[in-house]
Design an enzyme around this catalytic site. Structure first.
Site: not given
Ligand code: DGY
Length: 323
Positions: A271, A242, A289
């Site tokens: 983001e 993240r 992402h």
């Molecule tokens: C997750 O599953 O956490 C991916 O980053 C998409 O949200």
């Protein structure tokens, strides 16, 4: 029996939307436009279930209104730091996620970033497409060897382990990791890895540092200026976890001053905003992402949500309940 009313906040794979329409009174977001806070608050007061993604923010304020109809939030994704699960639970709302089905694809994207930044693949492709390649020469676009180097992993859950396996068994790398809880050394050895007590110890020896811990909470800002300074100047940072795990402004400074060699990023603090300074740097690989973005995984994630909310409305415990 009356079907539960559910709201799906973004477009999902067609096959999953088809199953949702059969089982529930489903409302979809045909235009796939992100929903704002007012629309999400309204949804929590109108539907029995809201099915959000990482692009939706559900902070405590959304759970404060007097009348909430939602009884379950079926998150499409394994990470759920965009939802204030404490505030949801305080209003009796169940929260579920989708673990297990995106492990390999997310580790594959971490590996992609690692190889791409070390071997300057993004830069090379940009040069070639721009017509700037003048031909082979011994000193052209020299990168860093990956095989045999040391990988440091922060967070040794499913994805951290999958990354260790790829790097150790596929690329002959020495793998060390930090994890809050103790991992049985025999279990770690199955992934060709060994545990260090502190993040700093991992950073000090690693040629590549790959982040695989959850975002939010205690992990917000985990990789700050001090920890970036603890990395080798020749090392690369890979983040598929993240954005908030890294202090983005400190990372920009460390890269600009060449205090680390480069970074491969799939996630960002705010983001879809990506700092202009990062976009201008050649020693940084930036992906939008894409960790779980394969047809197989995105369908599997959707089917996990289907299983969770079906169990809930059938009066059973949802398999992936997090709150
Ligand atoms: C997750 O599953 O956490 C991916 O980053 C998409 O949200």
């Amino acid at each position: 029996m009356k079907k539960a009313r559910i709201l799906v906040t973004r477009r999902w794979p067609e096959a999953v939307e088809a199953v949702l329409s059969e089982r529930f009174e489903a409302t979809f977001n045909a235009g796939d436009r992100p929903m704002d806070q007012a629309a999400l608050a309204d949804a929590l007061g109108r539907y029995d279930a809201v099915l959000p993604t990482v692009s939706d923010r559900l902070p405590a304020a959304l759970f404060e209104r007097e009348r909430l109809s939602a009884r379950i939030i079926g998150n499409y994704g394994v990470g759920y730091n965009h939802i204030d699960v404490g505030a949801a639970a305080a209003r009796g709302i169940v929260v579920t996620n989708t673990p297990g089905v995106l492990t390999d694809c997310t580790a594959d994207i971490a590996m992609t970033l690692l190889l791409q930044v070390a071997r300057r693949a993004g830069e090379g492709e940009r040069e070639l497409r721009a017509g700037g390649w003048s031909g082979w020469r011994p000193t052209h676009m020299i990168g860093t060897r990956v095989s045999g180097k040391t990988l440091g992993i922060i967070g040794f859950g499913r994805i951290g382990k999958a990354m260790a396996k790829r790097c150790h068994f596929g690329f002959d790398m020495d793998v060390v990791f930090h994890n809050r809880s103790r991992i049985d050394p025999a279990e770690a050895a199955r992934y060709g890895a060994r545990q260090f007590d502190t993040v700093e110890e991992v950073l000090a020896v690693s040629d590549f540092v790959s982040l695989h811990c959850p975002g939010g909470g205690e992990n917000a800002g985990l990789i700050d200026a001090g920890r970036l300074a603890a990395m080798k100047p020749s090392a690369y940072l890979i983040n598929t976890a993240r954005g908030d795990v890294v202090d983005e402004a400190a990372l920009v400074r460390a890269l600009a001053e060449r205090r680390i060699a480069g970074a491969g990023l799939d996630v960002y603090a705010a983001e879809p905003h990506v700092p202009e300074a990062l976009r201008a740097m050649e020693n940084v690989v930036l992906l939008p992402h894409l960790g779980s973005a394969t047809a197989e995984t995105r369908i599997a994630m959707g089917m996990k949500v289907v299983d969770n909310i079906t169990a809930f409305f059938d009066g059973r415990e949802p398999p992936d309940r997090v709150a």
